[in-house]
Design an enzyme around this catalytic site. Structure first.
Site: not given
Length: 551
Positions: A293, A304, A318
């Site tokens: 999460s 990223d 998740k």
């Protein structure tokens, strides 16, 4: 009386129908909603009136709600009034209590953890103490959940604890005053090596970013020029705290994550709001299969953005967002409303719960179905499986004998006896058990009851049973018995074969008793594969930059 009950259930049914009709606009669903609610109310009434034994209406209702929501996903849950406080604790990290972690073992409630700021520590309680009574009530054989509720309460209220301490014949009475306990999101921060700082982040409550920033400032003063952020075992929490932590490493106005769901009001982007603390510091993130999460938002964003390197194992996966919705009688329902997407455009959710067939099995997405995405520098990353590390490190798996000794409390009990004989030990980083002390543990185990069945032994048993059914057992009996003997001989020397890892578990438990959690974390560094891989990478900054560049 029966007329009253009948009217009551008709009213309940009518209420369900009204709410259902408001919630769903498509006309073709009206009949199904009305039919389902009416049948539910009828079954509920019949069970309550006619079942052979007394039933608890609230329990039946909760089980029904749980069953309905379970068919959706594991994170959509009904939270009754008596569990609301636990739910708040998850979000705030705060509760009223004495600050202990206890374990129920063979009907006994044993203190297994606390910190120096806790009322329990200040009152003189020790790890290894058995709590026999609370305010005169015997708590032996009570469940962990029941005991947890007894311990928690309003700050300022007192508890009387009757303690049985190992090695002492008499019981002791302790008066402990509850206080507001804050579970630390950052249980430890410190310098791993010259210029390399380390922050352990274990949760994302409302103070997570504040604690990380304070630790970061402290380490910078100590000479930190490279950071290891440890997110292993972190199950996540508040999204905004993840965004604030990302903001430490990138400037204002950068989108960290966005959410998309069926209801447009739940679609939003989360951007950084402040100035960065350090735009240049090299960052390594440690992840494992229990990092989920909000942990994955932080790690995924930095990956990223090519702002950090991930070391460890693939994360949990998740990528679902939940919001609490208030219900009657101080209860709530926590509903999955959206999926979150990180800057490359990928969603890291690893399991598809969209097939709501009651018989459907929810499996992780196959690697062959992964879709490629690109990081800021053009590195290829994938969706649907969690986060893949940039530098994979094989997960450690303890031997069966080690897990058995841990689960059956034998390592814990031995350490309790050890602590009773040793007033002090070397500093956490330097402490090691000698070979003679390990042999003392092996001798101590003699006569203790513990057993474990290996996978090979289970397979042999299944093979023998199948052979007996097929009446071919006599043909392979000799071979099966031969393998059984070899397995028994192998298990007999497991304490020697797996000495290194059993010894390490003993050392970690001993260090915990003297230096608590901070010391225990420090004691793992030299044998921690992920930490050592991070240090190795930071010694080779050319490789670090090459990884970020996707070369």
């Amino acid at each position: 009386m029966k007329k009253f009950i009948k009217k009551k259930y008709i009213a309940i049914t009518a209420m369900f129908l009204f709410v259902g009709l408001l919630a769903f606009k498509p006309i073709d669903k009206y009949f199904e909603i009305a039919k389902s609610m009416e049948l539910y109310a009828q079954v509920y009434r019949e069970v309550n009136q006619n079942y052979v034994d007394d039933v608890s209406p609230s329990t039946v209702m909760k089980n029904g709600l749980d069953g309905m929501l379970k068919s959706l996903d594991p994170y959509t849950n009904y939270i009754p009034e008596d569990e609301i406080e636990d739910y708040r604790t998850q979000n705030t990290g705060q509760y009223g209590g004495i600050g202990v972690v206890s374990r129920t073992y063979k009907g006994k409630t044993i203190i297994v953890k606390y910190d120096k700021a806790s009322p329990a520590y200040k009152a003189g309680l020790k790890i290894g103490d058995e709590i026999v009574e609370v305010d005169g009530i015997n708590i032996q054989n009570k469940s962990t959940k029941e005991i947890d509720k007894i311990f928690k309460g309003q700050a300022g209220t007192k508890m009387s604890l009757m303690i049985a301490r190992p090695g002492e014949n008499t019981r002791k009475k302790f008066e402990v005053t509850r206080q507001n306990i804050k579970i630390q999101d950052v249980p430890y921060s410190g310098m791993l090596a010259n210029e390399v700082g380390y922050i352990k982040l274990q949760g994302f409550t409302r103070t997570a970013s504040k604690e990380v920033k304070e630790a970061f400032k402290k380490l910078k003063k100590e000479g930190m020029k490279k950071l290891v952020l440890d997110l292993r075992g972190n199950p996540g929490g508040l999204v905004i705290e993840a965004v604030n932590i990302c903001n430490m490493f990138v400037g204002r106005g950068v989108e960290v994550v966005n959410t998309k769901g069926k209801v447009k009001d739940f679609n939003r982007g989360y951007k950084t709001m402040g100035e960065a603390m350090d735009l240049e510091i090299p960052v390594v993130l440690l992840l494992n299969g229990s990092s989920a999460s909000a942990s994955e938002i932080v790690a995924g964003f930095l990956q990223d953005s090519d702002r950090g390197i991930i070391i460890g194992q693939r994360s949990f996966g998740k990528g679902l967002v939940q919001i609490p919705r208030p219900l009657s009688y101080n209860s709530q329902v926590k509903i999955t409303t959206a999926k979150y997407y990180i800057p490359s455009g990928r969603c890291i959710q690893a399991i598809d719960y969209s097939d709501h067939d009651a018989g459907a099995l929810h499996d992780r997405m196959a690697d062959s179905l992964k879709k490629p995405f690109k990081t800021k520098n053009g590195r290829t990353v994938y969706d649907g499986v969690g986060l893949d590390p940039d530098v994979p490190v094989k997960a450690r798996k303890l031997a069966l004998i080690t897990t058995t000794l841990l689960e059956q409390g034998l390592i814990f009990d031995y350490v309790t006896a050890y602590v009773g004989k040793h007033k002090k030990i070397k500093p956490a980083k330097a402490f090691q058990l000698s070979n003679a002390e390990y042999q003392d543990f092996v001798q101590w185990l003699k006569g203790k009851q513990y057993s474990y069945t290996t996978k090979v032994e289970k397979s042999l048993k299944a093979l023998a049973e199948k052979a007996k059914k097929e009446k071919t057992y006599s043909k392979i009996k000799a071979q099966i018995e031969s393998v059984k003997k070899k397995m028994a001989a192998s298990k007999a020397i497991d304490l020697t074969t797996f000495k290194a890892e059993i010894k390490q578990q003993l050392e970690l438990e001993i260090v915990l008793r003297y230096y608590l959690e901070e010391g225990q974390i420090e004691a793992t560094f030299e044998r921690d594969k992920e930490v050592q891989e991070a240090l190795k990478l930071f010694k080779n900054m050319a490789r670090y930059r090459k990884l970020l560049a996707g070369k």
